[in-house]
Design a protein around this motif. Structure first.
Motif, PDB file in Angstrom:
ATOM      1  N   ARG A  74      55.288  61.777  66.301  1.00  0.00           N
ATOM      2  CA  ARG A  74      53.884  61.946  65.913  1.00  0.00           C
ATOM      3  C   ARG A  74      53.671  61.463  64.485  1.00  0.00           C
ATOM      4  NH1 ARG A  74      51.235  67.838  66.448  1.00  0.00           N
ATOM      5  NH2 ARG A  74      53.012  68.249  65.090  1.00  0.00           N
ATOM      6  N   HIS A  78      47.415  62.394  73.532  1.00  0.00           N
ATOM      7  CA  HIS A  78      48.178  61.287  72.968  1.00  0.00           C
ATOM      8  C   HIS A  78      48.245  60.096  73.924  1.00  0.00           C
ATOM      9  CE1 HIS A  78      49.766  64.596  70.307  1.00  0.00           C
ATOM     10  NE2 HIS A  78      49.389  63.690  69.438  1.00  0.00           N
ATOM     11  N   TRP A  97      52.078  56.062  70.125  1.00  0.00           N
ATOM     12  CA  TRP A  97      51.353  57.185  70.724  1.00  0.00           C
ATOM     13  C   TRP A  97      51.875  57.478  72.123  1.00  0.00           C
ATOM     14  CZ3 TRP A  97      49.455  60.308  67.585  1.00  0.00           C
ATOM     15  CH2 TRP A  97      48.685  59.932  66.487  1.00  0.00           C
ATOM     16  N   SER A 108      48.414  68.262  74.807  1.00  0.00           N
ATOM     17  CA  SER A 108      48.862  67.300  73.811  1.00  0.00           C
ATOM     18  C   SER A 108      49.258  65.983  74.465  1.00  0.00           C
ATOM     19  CB  SER A 108      50.064  67.874  73.045  1.00  0.00           C
ATOM     20  OG  SER A 108      50.531  66.954  72.075  1.00  0.00           O
TER      21      SER A 108
END
Length: 449
Positions: A95, A134, A115, A130
């Protein structure tokens, strides 16, 4: 061309880092662990490579090395952590790498790549929200350009597939169906090998159309998923569900609303129960082939498949299930799936009937081999059997679809299926009823495309 693999990432990162070090130089505190990372990686020591890459990354931060180089070292460290199963470390570090890519104005391709790595790490941690956000970030980066470059097609395919699976797991069948459509298109663009993932995607399409009450289209999608999952050797329960819902959707599609309203619920329940029972019986579990001491059949001769002259330019697919008796002869042939109906079934059955096998053995004794499945694809006057045999009159070769462990719900792995590359389109032509001169006769039935 970027490869989503350990070797591809390390090679790409090494080249980029080498360019950085040549132009700016690396402080000794960074260069020393980086060289150890290289040596460990070349020796196949992924744990040692991860530890050294982590040292190089932390030293780069402490030394104030430029942000782009920090991001590159973070990418290497995070990827190795992911490969070694340290998904928490991988998520945090990747990240950071992705954020650095955004801060430093990296290309859309590089941002999408990083990503996507974060999304995969989040998925491994079970962080669905999440992973979705992403994955969306990766796809948004790719969407900045008029079209996706060839090197980035694997990213698009993996992210759309990830979205489809997460949304399906949440029970959001409508959104999962939309994501599945995008994933199928991305798989085709990436020339993905024909495997069980296609089956899961068409299953999601079936669920979406079933929930919307589009029974005929749901039946088509479920049948397609059944064909793919059968050859990919999904678990009996998975196949049972696909077959059952296809049958139920067909029953509902054949009955008008008035007809259903006039029937007592008990009659409808009995009809549906019959379909469930038939599915369970048809896909009965066969444990013999999993026992120690079992030697499976071996194909010795296979006749050429005759492409029906009446088929014209059509493409199609037939899935045949059969047993092999003690004399090595196919018996109890049964068509599991065919599209279009009645065009290629006779040719497929004739070809399978004409085969000769070396019989199966168990503890040295000749035994019947039940439950073999063959998927034969027809296109452009030729035919190929996806389950193992090139049906062009030449010598047969092994070309099996992947066999993931569905019983444990494991993620589908990527096997070596290069011999099937490109046949996804052949299968789709038959499924949609296309011809060379009429690519999509009915857009509503073109596999959701």
């Amino acid at each position: 061309m970027r490869k989503i693999s350990f070797l591809g990432l390390v090679l790409a990162s090494f080249l980029l880092l080498s360019q950085t070090s040549l132009s700016q130089g690396l402080p000794p505190a960074v260069a020393e662990p980086y060289l150890r990372y290289q040596a460990a990686q070349e020796a196949g020591d992924l744990r040692g490579a991860q530890a050294a890459a982590g040292e190089a990354y932390n030293a780069a931060i402490a030394s104030g090395v430029d942000r782009a180089t920090q991001g590159l070292l973070a990418e290497i460290y995070g990827y190795l952590a992911s490969e070694n199963g340290d998904h928490g470390i991988a998520f945090d570090v990747l990240r950071t790498a992705a954020r650095i890519a955004s801060e430093t104005g990296a290309s859309a391709s590089d941002r999408a790549w990083r990503w996507s790595l974060v999304a995969s790490a989040a998925d491994a941690l079970g962080q669905d929200e999440s992973a979705l956000s992403h994955a969306d970030a990766a796809l948004s980066a790719l969407a900045e350009r008029p079209q996706i470059d060839e090197q980035d097609r694997p990213i698009a395919a993996d992210m759309h597939y990830l979205r489809a699976q997460i949304l399906r797991g949440r029970g959001n069948v409508a959104a999962a169906g939309g994501a599945a459509r995008n994933a199928i298109a991305a798989f085709r663009a990436d020339q993905r090998d024909l495997d069980g993932r296609y089956g899961l995607l068409f299953y999601s399409l079936g669920e979406a159309e079933y929930a919307a009450g589009n029974w005929a289209l749901a039946q088509d999608h479920y049948h397609m998923s059944l064909a793919l999952l059968t050859v990919a050797e999904a678990s009996d329960s998975t196949l049972w569900n696909a077959w059952s819902y296809a049958a139920i959707a067909g029953f509902l599609a054949a009955s008008s609303g008035d007809e259903l309203g006039e029937q007592p619920y008990a009659d409808i329940d009995a009809e549906l129960s019959a379909h469930y029972d038939a599915a369970a019986n048809r896909l009965e579990r066969r444990d013999l082939v999993e026992q120690p001491g079992y030697e499976d059949v071996r194909l010795e001769t296979a006749p050429r498949v005759s492409f029906p002259a009446s088929a014209g330019e059509q493409g199609g697919v037939v899935v045949v299930q059969f047993d092999v008796d003690r004399a090595g002869q196919p018996q109890n042939l049964n068509i599991v799936f065919e599209q279009p109906q009645g065009v290629f079934s006779d040719a497929a059955l004739t070809a399978v009937r004409g085969r000769e096998y070396a019989a199966a053995r168990f503890d040295g004794q000749v035994v019947v081999r039940p439950g073999l499945v063959e998927l034969i694809m027809f296109a452009d006057g030729e035919a190929m059997a996806a389950g193992g045999t090139a049906m062009n009159g030449d010598a047969a070769g092994s070309c099996l679809l992947q066999r993931p462990d569905w019983r444990d719900g494991a993620q589908l792995s990527r096997g070596d299926q290069s011999c099937l590359r490109g046949f996804g389109e052949t299968l789709q032509r038959g499924y949609r009823g296309e011809t060379a001169s009429n690519p999509c006769p009915n857009p509503a039935s073109c596999g959701g495309q």
